[in-house]
Scaffold this motif. Sequence first.
Motif, PDB file in Angstrom:
ATOM      1  N   ASN A 226       0.852  -1.190   0.000  1.00 24.90           N
ATOM      2  CA  ASN A 226       0.000   0.000   0.000  1.00 24.90           C
ATOM      3  C   ASN A 226       0.890   1.244   0.000  1.00 24.90           C
ATOM      4  O   ASN A 226       1.810   1.351   0.810  1.00 24.90           O
ATOM      5  CB  ASN A 226      -0.912  -0.004   1.222  1.00 24.90           C
ATOM      6  CG  ASN A 226      -1.986  -1.059   1.134  1.00 24.90           C
ATOM      7  OD1 ASN A 226      -2.551  -1.310   0.074  1.00 24.90           O
ATOM      8  ND2 ASN A 226      -2.273  -1.707   2.249  1.00 24.90           N
ATOM      9  N   PRO A 227       0.649   2.178  -0.906  1.00 24.70           N
ATOM     10  CA  PRO A 227       1.563   3.320  -1.054  1.00 24.70           C
ATOM     11  C   PRO A 227       1.502   4.262   0.133  1.00 24.70           C
ATOM     12  O   PRO A 227       0.430   4.579   0.648  1.00 24.70           O
ATOM     13  CB  PRO A 227       1.072   4.002  -2.343  1.00 24.70           C
ATOM     14  CG  PRO A 227      -0.341   3.570  -2.494  1.00 24.70           C
ATOM     15  CD  PRO A 227      -0.438   2.199  -1.908  1.00 24.70           C
ATOM     16  N   ASN A 230       3.149  10.197  -1.611  1.00 30.73           N
ATOM     17  CA  ASN A 230       2.319  10.848  -2.620  1.00 30.73           C
ATOM     18  C   ASN A 230       0.923  10.234  -2.688  1.00 30.73           C
ATOM     19  O   ASN A 230       0.369  10.019  -3.765  1.00 30.73           O
ATOM     20  CB  ASN A 230       2.999  10.771  -3.997  1.00 30.73           C
ATOM     21  CG  ASN A 230       2.309  11.650  -5.035  1.00 30.73           C
ATOM     22  OD1 ASN A 230       1.717  12.686  -4.708  1.00 30.73           O
ATOM     23  ND2 ASN A 230       2.366  11.245  -6.296  1.00 30.73           N
ATOM     24  N   ASN A 231       0.372   9.945  -1.514  1.00 28.11           N
ATOM     25  CA  ASN A 231      -0.939   9.297  -1.461  1.00 28.11           C
ATOM     26  C   ASN A 231      -1.795   9.975  -0.391  1.00 28.11           C
ATOM     27  O   ASN A 231      -2.145   9.370   0.624  1.00 28.11           O
ATOM     28  CB  ASN A 231      -0.754   7.803  -1.148  1.00 28.11           C
ATOM     29  CG  ASN A 231      -2.049   7.017  -1.204  1.00 28.11           C
ATOM     30  OD1 ASN A 231      -3.046   7.452  -1.786  1.00 28.11           O
ATOM     31  ND2 ASN A 231      -2.051   5.847  -0.592  1.00 28.11           N
ATOM     32  N   HIS A 235      -5.242   5.890  -0.403  1.00 26.99           N
ATOM     33  CA  HIS A 235      -5.771   4.787  -1.196  1.00 26.99           C
ATOM     34  C   HIS A 235      -4.959   3.509  -0.975  1.00 26.99           C
ATOM     35  O   HIS A 235      -3.734   3.542  -0.918  1.00 26.99           O
ATOM     36  CB  HIS A 235      -5.752   5.142  -2.682  1.00 26.99           C
ATOM     37  CG  HIS A 235      -6.797   6.136  -3.067  1.00 26.99           C
ATOM     38  ND1 HIS A 235      -6.498   7.314  -3.720  1.00 26.99           N
ATOM     39  CD2 HIS A 235      -8.136   6.139  -2.886  1.00 26.99           C
ATOM     40  CE1 HIS A 235      -7.611   7.998  -3.931  1.00 26.99           C
ATOM     41  NE2 HIS A 235      -8.613   7.312  -3.420  1.00 26.99           N
ATOM     42  N   LYS A 236      -5.656   2.391  -0.892  1.00 32.28           N
ATOM     43  CA  LYS A 236      -5.014   1.088  -0.849  1.00 32.28           C
ATOM     44  C   LYS A 236      -4.570   0.716  -2.266  1.00 32.28           C
ATOM     45  O   LYS A 236      -5.111   1.203  -3.256  1.00 32.28           O
ATOM     46  CB  LYS A 236      -5.974   0.026  -0.306  1.00 32.28           C
ATOM     47  CG  LYS A 236      -6.525   0.318   1.073  1.00 32.28           C
ATOM     48  CD  LYS A 236      -5.453   0.220   2.139  1.00 32.28           C
ATOM     49  CE  LYS A 236      -6.066   0.331   3.539  1.00 32.28           C
ATOM     50  NZ  LYS A 236      -5.023   0.290   4.584  1.00 32.28           N
ATOM     51  N   LEU A 240      -6.383   1.479  -6.205  1.00 31.89           N
ATOM     52  CA  LEU A 240      -5.724   2.107  -7.344  1.00 31.89           C
ATOM     53  C   LEU A 240      -5.733   1.181  -8.560  1.00 31.89           C
ATOM     54  O   LEU A 240      -5.919   1.632  -9.699  1.00 31.89           O
ATOM     55  CB  LEU A 240      -4.293   2.471  -6.972  1.00 31.89           C
ATOM     56  CG  LEU A 240      -4.145   3.535  -5.874  1.00 31.89           C
ATOM     57  CD1 LEU A 240      -2.718   3.574  -5.354  1.00 31.89           C
ATOM     58  CD2 LEU A 240      -4.561   4.905  -6.389  1.00 31.89           C
ATOM     59  N   SER A 290      -2.869   8.121 -11.599  1.00 29.94           N
ATOM     60  CA  SER A 290      -2.928   8.741 -10.272  1.00 29.94           C
ATOM     61  C   SER A 290      -1.652   9.466  -9.867  1.00 29.94           C
ATOM     62  O   SER A 290      -1.651  10.201  -8.873  1.00 29.94           O
ATOM     63  CB  SER A 290      -3.228   7.665  -9.221  1.00 29.94           C
ATOM     64  OG  SER A 290      -2.141   6.761  -9.117  1.00 29.94           O
ATOM     65  N   ILE A 292       0.815   7.897  -8.648  1.00 28.37           N
ATOM     66  CA  ILE A 292       1.338   7.105  -7.541  1.00 28.37           C
ATOM     67  C   ILE A 292       2.102   5.911  -8.086  1.00 28.37           C
ATOM     68  O   ILE A 292       1.614   5.197  -8.968  1.00 28.37           O
ATOM     69  CB  ILE A 292       0.196   6.630  -6.612  1.00 28.37           C
ATOM     70  CG1 ILE A 292      -0.480   7.834  -5.946  1.00 28.37           C
ATOM     71  CG2 ILE A 292       0.716   5.652  -5.562  1.00 28.37           C
ATOM     72  CD1 ILE A 292      -1.703   7.474  -5.143  1.00 28.37           C
TER      73      ILE A 292
END
Length: 306
Positions: A226-227, A230-231, A235-236, A240, A290, A292
């Motif tokens: 999971n990021p 820059n998130n 979001h998981k 994304l 996104s 990401i």
Amino acid sequence: MSACADRTDIFFPALRGRVQSRALLGPTTWFRVGGPADWLVRPADTDDLLRLLRRADAPITVIGAASNLIIRDGGVRGIVLRLARGFSGIELEPDGLTAGAAALDATVAEHAAAASLSGLEFLSGIPGSIGGAVAMNAGAYGAEVADVLDWAEIATKDGLLRVRAAELRLAYRKSHLPPGGIVTRARFRATPGDRHAIATRMAEIRESREATQPVRARTGGSTFANPVVNNPLGHKAWQLIEAAGFRGRVHGGAQVSEKHCNFLLNTGEATASDLEELGEEIRAAVLARSGITLEWEIRRIGEPAP
């Protein structure tokens, strides 16, 4: 076959464990893909492992339960090391337990539950072994190894070290092992608890996995972490991937799971290249949509097919 594979003198003559040349690795992984190892070595015990580390002059790659691993189609050069029976012991104590690196996470959770020790239930939801769990600070269902680890014993060329959890600088899905270090054993804290409550929590975890993850497929667990960079919306990874339109996407014999789109599947005829290429397609699409960058959580080792 590489030059390394032709040399038998890279092993200590008195090694008591099992040594195989040109060993097939694909059948040992959860994905069931991948080429052979020049050498597959299963040391008998810690002393055997230390002998190998002192004498080996070839690259060493460690695999555990191979549940979170893609071995590329060209196989792995040098020595592939797998800790087995001599590293699977579990010792219970009033306030925790010590487990060998080859002990399965779920087995450790079951031993703790049988002894009415609470705090390790989350391990029942992690497919893998203790060595890998420490090395990647594995976590699930609201807890991670960093929450419960006291120390780890780590084999190096210079001997066996006992390293406190704080020295490992455990972070999200990573640790800082000594260079070339291999986890052999770890000690986890736990607290006395109600056996029924512990069993109930573990049953909830099993039911959740069954309902939300493709646990009976040829898969490798969560593909991407999971990021955390820059998130801003938190979001998981699966969100994304779904937003990028990849749920159920097929590439060769590989597929993004319909049930949980942060899982890749071998539908039966996948190659390691199919899986890795599909993963890279996902990363490119998510980045374009996104901004990401998804980071692989699944380890990828070895060389592509010629």
